[in-house]
Write an enzyme that holds these catalytic residues in place. Sequence first.
Site, PDB file in Angstrom:
ATOM      1  N   ASP A 241      -5.913   1.484 -15.402  1.00 46.27           N
ATOM      2  CA  ASP A 241      -5.559   2.798 -14.861  1.00 46.27           C
ATOM      3  C   ASP A 241      -6.307   3.004 -13.545  1.00 46.27           C
ATOM      4  O   ASP A 241      -7.522   2.746 -13.468  1.00 46.27           O
ATOM      5  CB  ASP A 241      -5.946   3.893 -15.859  1.00 46.27           C
ATOM      6  N   ASN A 249      -2.836  11.858  -4.830  1.00 48.53           N
ATOM      7  CA  ASN A 249      -1.522  12.480  -4.599  1.00 48.53           C
ATOM      8  C   ASN A 249      -1.663  13.914  -4.107  1.00 48.53           C
ATOM      9  O   ASN A 249      -0.938  14.354  -3.202  1.00 48.53           O
ATOM     10  CB  ASN A 249      -0.708  12.463  -5.896  1.00 48.53           C
ATOM     11  N   HIS A 254       2.282  12.188  -1.949  1.00 50.10           N
ATOM     12  CA  HIS A 254       2.828  11.143  -2.821  1.00 50.10           C
ATOM     13  C   HIS A 254       3.083   9.837  -2.070  1.00 50.10           C
ATOM     14  O   HIS A 254       3.055   8.758  -2.677  1.00 50.10           O
ATOM     15  CB  HIS A 254       4.123  11.630  -3.470  1.00 50.10           C
ATOM     16  N   ASP A 258       1.960   6.242  -3.384  1.00 48.11           N
ATOM     17  CA  ASP A 258       2.832   5.070  -3.482  1.00 48.11           C
ATOM     18  C   ASP A 258       2.210   3.870  -2.779  1.00 48.11           C
ATOM     19  O   ASP A 258       2.308   2.731  -3.263  1.00 48.11           O
ATOM     20  CB  ASP A 258       4.203   5.382  -2.857  1.00 48.11           C
ATOM     21  N   GLU A 284       0.352   5.633 -12.835  1.00 51.42           N
ATOM     22  CA  GLU A 284      -0.675   4.801 -12.200  1.00 51.42           C
ATOM     23  C   GLU A 284      -1.276   3.806 -13.182  1.00 51.42           C
ATOM     24  O   GLU A 284      -2.349   3.240 -12.927  1.00 51.42           O
ATOM     25  CB  GLU A 284      -1.785   5.699 -11.625  1.00 51.42           C
TER      26      GLU A 284
END
Length: 368
Positions: A241, A249, A254, A258, A284
Amino acid sequence: MTHNAIQRLLLKRFALAAGTYALALVLLWLAFFTGHYDQPLTNVAVGSALVVISQAALFAMFYSGCNLKCADPSLTEVQVLMGLGWQTWLIANLDEARGSFLVFYVLILLFGLFHLSRRAFLRCTLMVFFSFSAITLWEGYHFQLTDPALAALQVCVLFIVLVWLELYARYVQASRQRMRQRRFALQAHQDTLRGMMRQLEDLVATDELTGLFNRRHFLRLASRELNTMDADVVHGLALIDLDHFKRINDIHGHAAGDQVLQAFAAVASACLREGDVLARYGGEEFVVLLPDCNPERLTSCCERLRIAFTDVELIGLKVGNLSLSAGMTLLELGDDLDDALQRADQALYRAKRDGRNRCAAAWENVDA
Protein backbone atom coordinates in the site's frame (compact mmCIF):
# COMPACT_ATOMS: atom_id res chain seq x y z
CA MET A 1 0.71 -28.43 -44.39
CA THR A 2 4.14 -29.89 -43.61
CA HIS A 3 6.45 -31.31 -46.28
CA ASN A 4 5.78 -34.85 -45.04
CA ALA A 5 2.01 -34.36 -45.26
CA ILE A 6 2.31 -32.90 -48.77
CA GLN A 7 4.55 -35.76 -49.86
CA ARG A 8 2.11 -38.34 -48.51
CA LEU A 9 -0.69 -36.66 -50.44
CA LEU A 10 1.38 -36.66 -53.63
CA LEU A 11 2.19 -40.33 -53.17
CA LYS A 12 -1.52 -41.09 -52.84
CA ARG A 13 -2.21 -39.23 -56.09
CA PHE A 14 0.58 -41.13 -57.79
CA ALA A 15 -0.84 -44.42 -56.51
CA LEU A 16 -4.17 -43.46 -58.08
CA ALA A 17 -2.44 -42.78 -61.40
CA ALA A 18 -0.45 -46.02 -61.19
CA GLY A 19 -3.67 -47.91 -60.53
CA THR A 20 -5.13 -46.40 -63.69
CA TYR A 21 -2.06 -47.58 -65.63
CA ALA A 22 -2.53 -51.08 -64.22
CA LEU A 23 -6.15 -51.08 -65.37
CA ALA A 24 -5.10 -49.90 -68.82
CA LEU A 25 -2.49 -52.67 -69.07
CA VAL A 26 -5.10 -55.26 -68.11
CA LEU A 27 -7.36 -53.98 -70.86
CA LEU A 28 -4.40 -53.89 -73.28
CA TRP A 29 -3.69 -57.57 -72.74
CA LEU A 30 -7.38 -58.34 -72.93
CA ALA A 31 -7.51 -56.55 -76.30
CA PHE A 32 -4.46 -58.50 -77.44
CA PHE A 33 -5.89 -61.90 -76.53
CA THR A 34 -9.24 -61.04 -78.14
CA GLY A 35 -7.49 -60.09 -81.38
CA HIS A 36 -8.21 -56.32 -81.27
CA TYR A 37 -4.60 -55.29 -80.71
CA ASP A 38 -2.70 -55.66 -83.95
CA GLN A 39 0.88 -56.16 -82.68
CA PRO A 40 3.12 -59.16 -81.94
CA LEU A 41 3.39 -60.48 -78.41
CA THR A 42 6.93 -59.11 -78.13
CA ASN A 43 5.76 -55.55 -78.79
CA VAL A 44 2.99 -55.86 -76.22
CA ALA A 45 5.39 -57.22 -73.61
CA VAL A 46 8.02 -54.53 -74.30
CA GLY A 47 5.40 -51.78 -74.22
CA SER A 48 3.98 -53.06 -70.95
CA ALA A 49 7.48 -53.28 -69.46
CA LEU A 50 8.24 -49.69 -70.48
CA VAL A 51 5.03 -48.50 -68.84
CA VAL A 52 6.00 -50.28 -65.60
CA ILE A 53 9.52 -48.84 -65.76
CA SER A 54 8.24 -45.30 -66.28
CA GLN A 55 5.95 -45.62 -63.25
CA ALA A 56 8.75 -47.09 -61.18
CA ALA A 57 10.93 -44.10 -62.07
CA LEU A 58 8.19 -41.70 -60.99
CA PHE A 59 7.70 -43.64 -57.75
CA ALA A 60 11.44 -43.41 -57.06
CA MET A 61 11.29 -39.62 -57.49
CA PHE A 62 8.38 -39.30 -55.07
CA TYR A 63 9.80 -41.76 -52.56
CA SER A 64 13.24 -40.10 -52.52
CA GLY A 65 11.81 -36.59 -52.39
CA CYS A 66 13.53 -35.49 -55.61
CA ASN A 67 10.17 -34.18 -56.83
CA LEU A 68 10.30 -31.45 -54.15
CA LYS A 69 13.18 -29.83 -56.05
CA CYS A 70 10.95 -29.31 -59.09
CA ALA A 71 8.88 -26.19 -59.72
CA ASP A 72 5.77 -28.40 -59.52
CA PRO A 73 6.42 -31.07 -56.85
CA SER A 74 3.29 -32.96 -57.91
CA LEU A 75 4.74 -33.47 -61.42
CA THR A 76 1.15 -33.31 -62.65
CA GLU A 77 1.90 -32.08 -66.16
CA VAL A 78 4.71 -34.62 -66.55
CA GLN A 79 2.41 -37.46 -65.51
CA VAL A 80 -0.40 -36.24 -67.75
CA LEU A 81 1.85 -35.88 -70.81
CA MET A 82 3.38 -39.27 -70.15
CA GLY A 83 -0.06 -40.82 -69.83
CA LEU A 84 -1.25 -39.17 -73.04
CA GLY A 85 1.84 -40.44 -74.84
CA TRP A 86 1.25 -44.03 -73.77
CA GLN A 87 -2.46 -43.72 -74.57
CA THR A 88 -1.68 -42.44 -78.07
CA TRP A 89 0.72 -45.35 -78.61
CA LEU A 90 -2.03 -47.74 -77.51
CA ILE A 91 -4.65 -46.07 -79.74
CA ALA A 92 -2.32 -46.25 -82.75
CA ASN A 93 -2.18 -50.04 -82.49
CA LEU A 94 -5.89 -50.70 -82.04
CA ASP A 95 -8.42 -51.26 -84.78
CA GLU A 96 -12.14 -51.71 -84.07
CA ALA A 97 -11.63 -51.29 -80.29
CA ARG A 98 -10.13 -47.81 -80.73
CA GLY A 99 -13.34 -46.02 -79.78
CA SER A 100 -13.68 -47.98 -76.56
CA PHE A 101 -10.23 -46.86 -75.40
CA LEU A 102 -10.89 -43.16 -76.06
CA VAL A 103 -12.32 -42.90 -72.56
CA PHE A 104 -8.78 -43.14 -71.15
CA TYR A 105 -8.00 -39.75 -72.70
CA VAL A 106 -10.75 -38.29 -70.50
CA LEU A 107 -9.46 -40.09 -67.38
CA ILE A 108 -5.94 -38.78 -67.93
CA LEU A 109 -7.14 -35.22 -68.46
CA LEU A 110 -9.36 -35.40 -65.36
CA PHE A 111 -6.24 -36.31 -63.37
CA GLY A 112 -4.85 -32.85 -64.15
CA LEU A 113 -8.13 -30.95 -64.03
CA PHE A 114 -7.60 -29.47 -60.55
CA HIS A 115 -3.83 -29.05 -60.65
CA LEU A 116 -2.88 -27.88 -64.13
CA SER A 117 -2.96 -24.24 -65.08
CA ARG A 118 -5.28 -23.14 -67.87
CA ARG A 119 -2.49 -23.02 -70.41
CA ALA A 120 -1.11 -26.40 -69.38
CA PHE A 121 -4.55 -28.01 -69.56
CA LEU A 122 -5.13 -26.43 -72.99
CA ARG A 123 -1.77 -27.80 -74.19
CA CYS A 124 -2.77 -31.27 -73.07
CA THR A 125 -6.18 -31.15 -74.76
CA LEU A 126 -4.61 -29.91 -77.99
CA MET A 127 -2.06 -32.72 -77.79
CA VAL A 128 -4.89 -35.26 -77.46
CA PHE A 129 -6.87 -33.89 -80.38
CA PHE A 130 -3.96 -33.46 -82.79
CA SER A 131 -2.42 -36.83 -81.84
CA PHE A 132 -5.63 -38.76 -82.45
CA SER A 133 -6.42 -36.74 -85.58
CA ALA A 134 -2.90 -37.36 -86.92
CA ILE A 135 -3.28 -41.12 -86.40
CA THR A 136 -6.65 -41.06 -88.19
CA LEU A 137 -5.34 -38.95 -91.09
CA TRP A 138 -2.24 -41.13 -91.45
CA GLU A 139 -4.27 -44.29 -91.68
CA GLY A 140 -6.77 -42.62 -94.00
CA TYR A 141 -3.97 -41.42 -96.26
CA HIS A 142 -2.64 -45.00 -96.49
CA PHE A 143 -6.12 -46.45 -96.88
CA GLN A 144 -5.85 -48.39 -93.62
CA LEU A 145 -9.18 -47.29 -92.17
CA THR A 146 -11.73 -50.08 -92.22
CA ASP A 147 -14.56 -47.59 -91.63
CA PRO A 148 -13.67 -43.97 -92.54
CA ALA A 149 -17.09 -42.68 -91.46
CA LEU A 150 -16.67 -44.21 -87.99
CA ALA A 151 -13.16 -42.75 -87.72
CA ALA A 152 -14.49 -39.28 -88.63
CA LEU A 153 -17.26 -39.68 -86.06
CA GLN A 154 -14.68 -40.61 -83.40
CA VAL A 155 -12.67 -37.48 -84.20
CA CYS A 156 -15.80 -35.33 -83.91
CA VAL A 157 -16.87 -36.95 -80.64
CA LEU A 158 -13.38 -36.52 -79.20
CA PHE A 159 -13.35 -32.87 -80.29
CA ILE A 160 -16.69 -32.17 -78.56
CA VAL A 161 -15.59 -33.97 -75.39
CA LEU A 162 -12.30 -32.05 -75.31
CA VAL A 163 -14.05 -28.71 -75.81
CA TRP A 164 -16.43 -29.58 -72.98
CA LEU A 165 -13.52 -30.57 -70.74
CA GLU A 166 -11.69 -27.35 -71.54
CA LEU A 167 -14.74 -25.23 -70.69
CA TYR A 168 -15.39 -27.24 -67.55
CA ALA A 169 -11.74 -26.92 -66.51
CA ARG A 170 -11.97 -23.13 -66.89
CA TYR A 171 -15.13 -23.11 -64.78
CA VAL A 172 -13.55 -25.30 -62.09
CA GLN A 173 -10.35 -23.26 -61.98
CA ALA A 174 -12.28 -19.98 -61.82
CA SER A 175 -14.37 -21.41 -58.96
CA ARG A 176 -11.23 -22.57 -57.16
CA GLN A 177 -9.71 -19.12 -57.58
CA ARG A 178 -12.79 -17.49 -56.10
CA MET A 179 -12.80 -19.97 -53.22
CA ARG A 180 -9.09 -19.36 -52.64
CA GLN A 181 -9.68 -15.61 -52.51
CA ARG A 182 -12.58 -16.08 -50.13
CA ARG A 183 -10.46 -18.38 -47.99
CA PHE A 184 -7.70 -15.78 -47.84
CA ALA A 185 -10.25 -13.10 -46.99
CA LEU A 186 -11.74 -15.35 -44.30
CA GLN A 187 -8.26 -16.06 -42.94
CA ALA A 188 -7.56 -12.33 -42.80
CA HIS A 189 -10.86 -11.76 -40.97
CA GLN A 190 -10.04 -14.57 -38.55
CA ASP A 191 -6.59 -13.11 -37.90
CA THR A 192 -8.16 -9.71 -37.29
CA LEU A 193 -10.74 -11.27 -34.99
CA ARG A 194 -8.05 -13.16 -33.07
CA GLY A 195 -6.09 -9.94 -32.72
CA MET A 196 -9.17 -8.15 -31.42
CA MET A 197 -9.84 -11.01 -29.00
CA ARG A 198 -6.27 -10.77 -27.71
CA GLN A 199 -6.72 -7.03 -27.27
CA LEU A 200 -9.97 -7.61 -25.41
CA GLU A 201 -8.29 -10.20 -23.21
CA ASP A 202 -5.50 -7.73 -22.51
CA LEU A 203 -8.05 -5.05 -21.66
CA VAL A 204 -9.91 -7.42 -19.37
CA ALA A 205 -6.70 -8.56 -17.67
CA THR A 206 -4.84 -5.23 -17.52
CA ASP A 207 -5.20 -2.15 -15.41
CA GLU A 208 -5.51 0.75 -17.83
CA LEU A 209 -3.58 3.28 -15.76
CA THR A 210 -0.52 1.29 -14.71
CA GLY A 211 -0.41 -1.40 -17.38
CA LEU A 212 -0.21 -4.07 -14.67
CA PHE A 213 -2.55 -7.01 -14.23
CA ASN A 214 -5.81 -6.14 -12.55
CA ARG A 215 -7.26 -7.80 -9.46
CA ARG A 216 -9.47 -10.27 -11.32
CA HIS A 217 -6.64 -11.54 -13.50
CA PHE A 218 -4.27 -11.77 -10.54
CA LEU A 219 -6.73 -13.92 -8.58
CA ARG A 220 -7.07 -16.20 -11.62
CA LEU A 221 -3.27 -16.53 -11.97
CA ALA A 222 -2.70 -17.04 -8.26
CA SER A 223 -5.42 -19.71 -8.05
CA ARG A 224 -3.84 -21.53 -10.97
CA GLU A 225 -0.42 -21.40 -9.30
CA LEU A 226 -1.90 -22.83 -6.10
CA ASN A 227 -3.61 -25.65 -7.97
CA THR A 228 -0.44 -26.69 -9.80
CA MET A 229 2.21 -26.19 -7.10
CA ASP A 230 4.22 -29.11 -5.74
CA ALA A 231 4.24 -30.22 -2.12
CA ASP A 232 7.79 -29.00 -1.46
CA VAL A 233 7.29 -25.58 -3.09
CA VAL A 234 6.41 -22.37 -1.24
CA HIS A 235 5.18 -19.16 -2.86
CA GLY A 236 5.54 -15.65 -1.50
CA LEU A 237 2.61 -13.22 -1.36
CA ALA A 238 2.72 -9.53 -0.45
CA LEU A 239 0.14 -6.76 -0.28
CA ILE A 240 1.68 -3.31 -0.84
CA ASP A 241 0.00 0.00 0.00
CA LEU A 242 1.39 3.41 -0.97
CA ASP A 243 1.63 5.55 2.16
CA HIS A 244 -0.40 8.79 2.45
CA PHE A 245 -1.75 8.39 -1.05
CA LYS A 246 -5.02 10.13 -0.22
CA ARG A 247 -3.08 13.18 0.97
CA ILE A 248 -1.22 13.29 -2.37
CA ASN A 249 -4.53 13.30 -4.22
CA ASP A 250 -6.00 15.98 -1.94
CA ILE A 251 -3.00 18.31 -2.13
CA HIS A 252 -1.65 17.79 -5.63
CA GLY A 253 -4.69 16.46 -7.48
CA HIS A 254 -5.64 13.14 -8.98
CA ALA A 255 -3.27 13.61 -11.92
CA ALA A 256 -0.37 13.65 -9.49
CA GLY A 257 -1.77 10.53 -7.80
CA ASP A 258 -1.95 8.78 -11.14
CA GLN A 259 1.68 9.72 -11.81
CA VAL A 260 2.70 8.22 -8.44
CA LEU A 261 0.86 4.97 -9.26
CA GLN A 262 2.56 4.77 -12.64
CA ALA A 263 5.95 5.47 -11.06
CA PHE A 264 5.49 2.63 -8.59
CA ALA A 265 4.41 0.25 -11.35
CA ALA A 266 7.54 1.07 -13.34
CA VAL A 267 9.87 0.71 -10.34
CA ALA A 268 8.27 -2.52 -9.13
CA SER A 269 8.32 -4.10 -12.59
CA ALA A 270 12.05 -3.33 -12.85
CA CYS A 271 12.78 -4.89 -9.45
CA LEU A 272 10.95 -8.17 -10.00
CA ARG A 273 12.28 -11.21 -11.83
CA GLU A 274 10.67 -12.90 -14.81
CA GLY A 275 7.85 -15.12 -13.59
CA ASP A 276 6.92 -12.91 -10.63
CA VAL A 277 3.37 -11.57 -10.79
CA LEU A 278 2.61 -7.94 -10.00
CA ALA A 279 -0.93 -6.54 -10.10
CA ARG A 280 -2.89 -3.51 -9.04
CA TYR A 281 -5.19 -4.81 -6.34
CA GLY A 282 -7.31 -1.69 -6.07
CA GLY A 283 -6.77 2.04 -5.55
CA GLU A 284 -3.25 2.54 -4.23
CA GLU A 285 -2.90 -1.09 -3.21
CA PHE A 286 -0.80 -3.63 -5.14
CA VAL A 287 -0.17 -7.34 -4.78
CA VAL A 288 2.92 -9.40 -5.60
CA LEU A 289 3.17 -13.18 -6.04
CA LEU A 290 6.66 -14.69 -6.05
CA PRO A 291 6.62 -18.36 -7.15
CA ASP A 292 9.10 -20.76 -5.55
CA CYS A 293 10.06 -18.40 -2.76
CA ASN A 294 11.22 -18.45 0.86
CA PRO A 295 10.86 -15.93 3.71
CA GLU A 296 14.30 -14.40 3.16
CA ARG A 297 13.79 -13.84 -0.54
CA LEU A 298 10.30 -12.44 -0.07
CA THR A 299 11.53 -10.03 2.59
CA SER A 300 14.51 -9.00 0.46
CA CYS A 301 12.28 -8.39 -2.56
CA CYS A 302 9.78 -6.26 -0.64
CA GLU A 303 12.56 -4.26 1.03
CA ARG A 304 14.14 -3.68 -2.37
CA LEU A 305 10.82 -2.39 -3.67
CA ARG A 306 10.37 -0.16 -0.64
CA ILE A 307 13.81 1.40 -0.93
CA ALA A 308 13.55 1.85 -4.71
CA PHE A 309 10.20 3.62 -4.33
CA THR A 310 11.54 6.04 -1.72
CA ASP A 311 14.21 7.10 -4.23
CA VAL A 312 11.67 7.95 -6.95
CA GLU A 313 11.70 11.53 -8.20
CA LEU A 314 8.69 12.63 -10.18
CA ILE A 315 9.36 15.01 -13.07
CA GLY A 316 7.69 18.38 -12.56
CA LEU A 317 6.03 17.30 -9.31
CA LYS A 318 7.12 17.65 -5.70
CA VAL A 319 5.06 15.45 -3.42
CA GLY A 320 7.52 15.01 -0.59
CA ASN A 321 8.91 11.67 0.50
CA LEU A 322 7.27 8.69 -1.15
CA SER A 323 7.02 5.46 0.80
CA LEU A 324 5.10 2.21 0.97
CA SER A 325 4.10 -0.42 3.45
CA ALA A 326 3.98 -4.13 2.74
CA GLY A 327 2.40 -7.14 4.37
CA MET A 328 3.97 -10.52 3.56
CA THR A 329 2.90 -14.12 3.89
CA LEU A 330 3.74 -17.53 2.47
CA LEU A 331 1.58 -19.86 0.37
CA GLU A 332 1.92 -23.62 0.77
CA LEU A 333 0.22 -26.59 -0.86
CA GLY A 334 -3.43 -26.78 0.20
CA ASP A 335 -3.45 -23.16 1.37
CA ASP A 336 -6.53 -21.06 0.66
CA LEU A 337 -5.90 -17.92 -1.38
CA ASP A 338 -8.46 -15.83 0.52
CA ASP A 339 -6.93 -16.85 3.84
CA ALA A 340 -3.46 -15.97 2.55
CA LEU A 341 -4.64 -12.57 1.37
CA GLN A 342 -6.23 -12.02 4.76
CA ARG A 343 -2.94 -12.84 6.48
CA ALA A 344 -1.07 -10.46 4.19
CA ASP A 345 -3.66 -7.77 4.85
CA GLN A 346 -3.28 -8.15 8.60
CA ALA A 347 0.49 -7.91 8.25
CA LEU A 348 0.03 -4.78 6.11
CA TYR A 349 -2.20 -3.27 8.79
CA ARG A 350 0.51 -3.94 11.37
CA ALA A 351 3.14 -2.26 9.15
CA LYS A 352 0.98 0.86 8.89
CA ARG A 353 0.20 0.81 12.58
CA ASP A 354 3.90 0.63 13.40
CA GLY A 355 4.66 3.81 11.48
CA ARG A 356 4.45 2.95 7.76
CA ASN A 357 7.39 2.76 5.33
CA ARG A 358 8.17 -0.76 6.46
CA CYS A 359 7.53 -4.41 5.64
CA ALA A 360 5.79 -6.74 8.07
CA ALA A 361 5.50 -10.50 7.80
CA ALA A 362 2.56 -12.66 8.85
CA TRP A 363 4.95 -15.25 10.30
CA GLU A 364 6.49 -12.70 12.70
CA ASN A 365 5.42 -12.56 16.32
CA VAL A 366 2.77 -9.88 16.57
CA ASP A 367 3.68 -9.05 20.15
CA ALA A 368 7.42 -8.83 19.48
